[in-house]
Design a protein around this motif. Sequence first.
Motif, PDB file in Angstrom:
ATOM      1  N   ILE A 140       0.832  -1.195   0.000  1.00  0.00           N
ATOM      2  CA  ILE A 140       0.000   0.000   0.000  1.00  0.00           C
ATOM      3  C   ILE A 140       0.873   1.254   0.000  1.00  0.00           C
ATOM      4  O   ILE A 140       0.540   2.275  -0.579  1.00  0.00           O
ATOM      5  CB  ILE A 140      -0.927   0.002   1.230  1.00  0.00           C
ATOM      6  CG1 ILE A 140      -1.783  -1.281   1.248  1.00  0.00           C
ATOM      7  CG2 ILE A 140      -1.820   1.233   1.254  1.00  0.00           C
ATOM      8  CD1 ILE A 140      -2.682  -1.449   0.060  1.00  0.00           C
ATOM      9  N   GLN A 141       2.028   1.155   0.647  1.00  0.00           N
ATOM     10  CA  GLN A 141       2.881   2.315   0.840  1.00  0.00           C
ATOM     11  C   GLN A 141       4.012   2.432  -0.178  1.00  0.00           C
ATOM     12  O   GLN A 141       4.408   3.521  -0.551  1.00  0.00           O
ATOM     13  CB  GLN A 141       3.474   2.267   2.253  1.00  0.00           C
ATOM     14  CG  GLN A 141       2.430   2.286   3.357  1.00  0.00           C
ATOM     15  CD  GLN A 141       1.643   3.577   3.370  1.00  0.00           C
ATOM     16  OE1 GLN A 141       2.230   4.651   3.423  1.00  0.00           O
ATOM     17  NE2 GLN A 141       0.322   3.476   3.317  1.00  0.00           N
ATOM     18  N   LEU A 142       4.588   1.298  -0.606  1.00  0.00           N
ATOM     19  CA  LEU A 142       5.736   1.312  -1.511  1.00  0.00           C
ATOM     20  C   LEU A 142       5.649   0.112  -2.437  1.00  0.00           C
ATOM     21  O   LEU A 142       5.590  -1.031  -1.975  1.00  0.00           O
ATOM     22  CB  LEU A 142       7.045   1.266  -0.706  1.00  0.00           C
ATOM     23  CG  LEU A 142       8.347   1.287  -1.503  1.00  0.00           C
ATOM     24  CD1 LEU A 142       8.536   2.648  -2.192  1.00  0.00           C
ATOM     25  CD2 LEU A 142       9.541   0.992  -0.595  1.00  0.00           C
ATOM     26  N   LEU A 143       5.638   0.347  -3.731  1.00  0.00           N
ATOM     27  CA  LEU A 143       5.618  -0.758  -4.679  1.00  0.00           C
ATOM     28  C   LEU A 143       6.947  -1.504  -4.635  1.00  0.00           C
ATOM     29  O   LEU A 143       8.008  -0.895  -4.455  1.00  0.00           O
ATOM     30  CB  LEU A 143       5.375  -0.239  -6.097  1.00  0.00           C
ATOM     31  CG  LEU A 143       4.040   0.476  -6.349  1.00  0.00           C
ATOM     32  CD1 LEU A 143       3.967   0.938  -7.799  1.00  0.00           C
ATOM     33  CD2 LEU A 143       2.864  -0.424  -6.020  1.00  0.00           C
ATOM     34  N   THR A 144       6.905  -2.823  -4.821  1.00  0.00           N
ATOM     35  CA  THR A 144       8.126  -3.622  -4.758  1.00  0.00           C
ATOM     36  C   THR A 144       9.139  -3.162  -5.808  1.00  0.00           C
ATOM     37  O   THR A 144      10.337  -3.092  -5.527  1.00  0.00           O
ATOM     38  CB  THR A 144       7.800  -5.110  -4.967  1.00  0.00           C
ATOM     39  OG1 THR A 144       6.834  -5.512  -3.981  1.00  0.00           O
ATOM     40  CG2 THR A 144       9.039  -5.971  -4.820  1.00  0.00           C
ATOM     41  N   ARG A 145       8.650  -2.809  -6.989  1.00  0.00           N
ATOM     42  CA  ARG A 145       9.582  -2.373  -8.040  1.00  0.00           C
ATOM     43  C   ARG A 145      10.262  -1.044  -7.695  1.00  0.00           C
ATOM     44  O   ARG A 145      11.292  -0.695  -8.291  1.00  0.00           O
ATOM     45  CB  ARG A 145       8.847  -2.254  -9.373  1.00  0.00           C
ATOM     46  CG  ARG A 145       7.782  -1.172  -9.432  1.00  0.00           C
ATOM     47  CD  ARG A 145       7.219  -1.042 -10.847  1.00  0.00           C
ATOM     48  NE  ARG A 145       6.167  -0.031 -10.942  1.00  0.00           N
ATOM     49  CZ  ARG A 145       4.873  -0.299 -10.810  1.00  0.00           C
ATOM     50  NH1 ARG A 145       4.474  -1.546 -10.573  1.00  0.00           N
ATOM     51  NH2 ARG A 145       3.972   0.673 -10.912  1.00  0.00           N
ATOM     52  N   ASP A 146       9.675  -0.299  -6.756  1.00  0.00           N
ATOM     53  CA  ASP A 146      10.261   0.984  -6.365  1.00  0.00           C
ATOM     54  C   ASP A 146      11.212   0.855  -5.176  1.00  0.00           C
ATOM     55  O   ASP A 146      11.821   1.855  -4.775  1.00  0.00           O
ATOM     56  CB  ASP A 146       9.151   1.981  -6.003  1.00  0.00           C
ATOM     57  CG  ASP A 146       8.297   2.355  -7.208  1.00  0.00           C
ATOM     58  OD1 ASP A 146       8.830   2.294  -8.337  1.00  0.00           O
ATOM     59  OD2 ASP A 146       7.115   2.695  -7.018  1.00  0.00           O
ATOM     60  N   PHE A 147      11.346  -0.365  -4.629  1.00  0.00           N
ATOM     61  CA  PHE A 147      12.169  -0.498  -3.433  1.00  0.00           C
ATOM     62  C   PHE A 147      13.645  -0.250  -3.720  1.00  0.00           C
ATOM     63  O   PHE A 147      14.311   0.489  -2.986  1.00  0.00           O
ATOM     64  CB  PHE A 147      12.004  -1.890  -2.798  1.00  0.00           C
ATOM     65  CG  PHE A 147      12.938  -2.098  -1.643  1.00  0.00           C
ATOM     66  CD1 PHE A 147      12.653  -1.581  -0.395  1.00  0.00           C
ATOM     67  CD2 PHE A 147      14.143  -2.790  -1.810  1.00  0.00           C
ATOM     68  CE1 PHE A 147      13.532  -1.732   0.668  1.00  0.00           C
ATOM     69  CE2 PHE A 147      15.025  -2.955  -0.758  1.00  0.00           C
ATOM     70  CZ  PHE A 147      14.706  -2.428   0.485  1.00  0.00           C
ATOM     71  N   ALA A 148      14.183  -0.866  -4.773  1.00  0.00           N
ATOM     72  CA  ALA A 148      15.615  -0.703  -5.076  1.00  0.00           C
ATOM     73  C   ALA A 148      15.977   0.765  -5.305  1.00  0.00           C
ATOM     74  O   ALA A 148      16.977   1.244  -4.756  1.00  0.00           O
ATOM     75  CB  ALA A 148      16.011  -1.566  -6.269  1.00  0.00           C
ATOM     76  N   PRO A 149      15.190   1.527  -6.101  1.00  0.00           N
ATOM     77  CA  PRO A 149      15.503   2.959  -6.219  1.00  0.00           C
ATOM     78  C   PRO A 149      15.419   3.697  -4.892  1.00  0.00           C
ATOM     79  O   PRO A 149      16.219   4.604  -4.632  1.00  0.00           O
ATOM     80  CB  PRO A 149      14.459   3.467  -7.216  1.00  0.00           C
ATOM     81  CG  PRO A 149      14.061   2.264  -8.007  1.00  0.00           C
ATOM     82  CD  PRO A 149      14.133   1.120  -7.053  1.00  0.00           C
ATOM     83  N   TRP A 150      14.445   3.328  -4.055  1.00  0.00           N
ATOM     84  CA  TRP A 150      14.320   3.970  -2.743  1.00  0.00           C
ATOM     85  C   TRP A 150      15.559   3.710  -1.894  1.00  0.00           C
ATOM     86  O   TRP A 150      16.115   4.633  -1.289  1.00  0.00           O
ATOM     87  CB  TRP A 150      13.078   3.460  -2.012  1.00  0.00           C
ATOM     88  CG  TRP A 150      12.949   3.991  -0.610  1.00  0.00           C
ATOM     89  CD1 TRP A 150      12.418   5.187  -0.218  1.00  0.00           C
ATOM     90  CD2 TRP A 150      13.363   3.337   0.595  1.00  0.00           C
ATOM     91  NE1 TRP A 150      12.495   5.324   1.154  1.00  0.00           N
ATOM     92  CE2 TRP A 150      13.070   4.206   1.687  1.00  0.00           C
ATOM     93  CE3 TRP A 150      13.966   2.102   0.868  1.00  0.00           C
ATOM     94  CZ2 TRP A 150      13.346   3.881   3.007  1.00  0.00           C
ATOM     95  CZ3 TRP A 150      14.248   1.777   2.181  1.00  0.00           C
ATOM     96  CH2 TRP A 150      13.941   2.651   3.232  1.00  0.00           C
ATOM     97  N   LEU A 151      16.031   2.456  -1.867  1.00  0.00           N
ATOM     98  CA  LEU A 151      17.211   2.124  -1.066  1.00  0.00           C
ATOM     99  C   LEU A 151      18.450   2.836  -1.604  1.00  0.00           C
ATOM    100  O   LEU A 151      19.269   3.349  -0.833  1.00  0.00           O
ATOM    101  CB  LEU A 151      17.428   0.611  -1.062  1.00  0.00           C
ATOM    102  CG  LEU A 151      18.534   0.104  -0.132  1.00  0.00           C
ATOM    103  CD1 LEU A 151      18.175   0.359   1.328  1.00  0.00           C
ATOM    104  CD2 LEU A 151      18.785  -1.385  -0.354  1.00  0.00           C
TER     105      LEU A 151
END
Length: 470
Positions: A33-44
Amino acid sequence: MLSPSLPRPLQPRANEVLPARLALSAAAAAEGIQLLTRDFAPWLAERGRANEFRVDRIPFADLDGWSFDEESGNLAHRSGRFFSVEGLHVTEEGQPYGDGPYADWHQPIIKQPEVGILGILVKEFDGVPHFLMQAKMEPGNPNLLQLSPTVQATRSNYTKVHRGADVKYIEYFVGPRRGRVIADVLQSEHGSWFYRKSNRNMVVEATGDVPLREDFCWLTLGQINELLHRDNLVNMDSRTVLSCLPHPDAGAGALLSDVQLRSWVTGERARHDVRVERVPLAGIPRWKHGESTIEHEDGRYFKVVAVSVRAGNREVTGWTQPLFEPVGLGVTAFLTREFEGVPHVLVHARVEGGFVDTIELGPTVQYTPDNYAHLGEQGRPLFLDTVLRARGDRVRYEAVHSEEGGRFLNAESRYLIVEADEADAPQDPPPGYAWVTPAQLTSLVQHGHYVNVQGRTLLACLNATAVKGA
């Protein structure tokens, strides 16, 4: 009336439907709901760019606040807090069967008597439980930044012995503001490198709004399970806390009943005559002291080294400290089989010098090849060849994970879960081994000091694999 300092009990609704709610979170692997899995690597990656991280090796003389005691040679901080590096003498009389080539040895050991908190905060978003995870730098991590629990702090950290900033979200795990407790248990740390070290593993559900701070993100259990399949991403502290989550199965169909399993563990503890003595670090046999390292004369096992650290997002942004640096990549594996349709894993009753209670249940194989190469075939543990020679279709899980980055430098193991058959691993295993179900292993984890940290990592990976393959 409950004391305001005591945790509020689980509400009946939360307790009754907890497995179903966790299963719902585990099934939400692609989109949180808060962060798409595909967006995790860019976030990290962005969190890595937002902060300064640097680790440099230094000689012991450049340690700030740390020194070797003139009499004992022990390495300790001037505050008397944090931890110390001392000597340990371990003797196992009798060596009943198959537990290793040495019955008597000396080694350096980390003594850290204070109990830290490893805690993950949980909150529902649109009916789906999410876990609050932190992008945390640890100086020993090969890639520095990994996914840690909401709170990962020693008592010295959260009581501010270091005079640093407050530990974020600590109020949800101590004191009257705690939420609903899902798991709360003392667990051991690495028994080969820590002397009787325990941390409090907690999962707490928030009952109100939770502010989202920098370096933190909300992920579903399914998203975390997906990330567990990537190398050096979910840190050791997260893995051990995740292993404490309740298991959805009741443990029916196990080869050993729960009473038989506990009796077997008790018997294993009773049959090992292990004597452990803390001794001065100075002069322990076969270990040599240099300007920058303390290491074994044969170059095996591990080294004690020193580092200087810069970390812009930590409570203290710069410090120096000792670290243990292992020699070589470890191999850590569960063999798994089904009996009457019920999955089991093969555990080993392991003796490690730093355990509180003689043995804990560990993986089928927990082994660092570089430490035993000189012994040839006799130094290879049981079942190692089964793990290393397994066909690709039998390897259910494989990833490289690093160990605790706050105390160990570049400590990595290749974690595997491998399907076996009767020829590889018989239903009636050798002494010191037993087949247990994942539900039974989870039940033992909830009591503490039964399953070692490597076994708990593999339990978390096993749960992630079961969901992924469902």
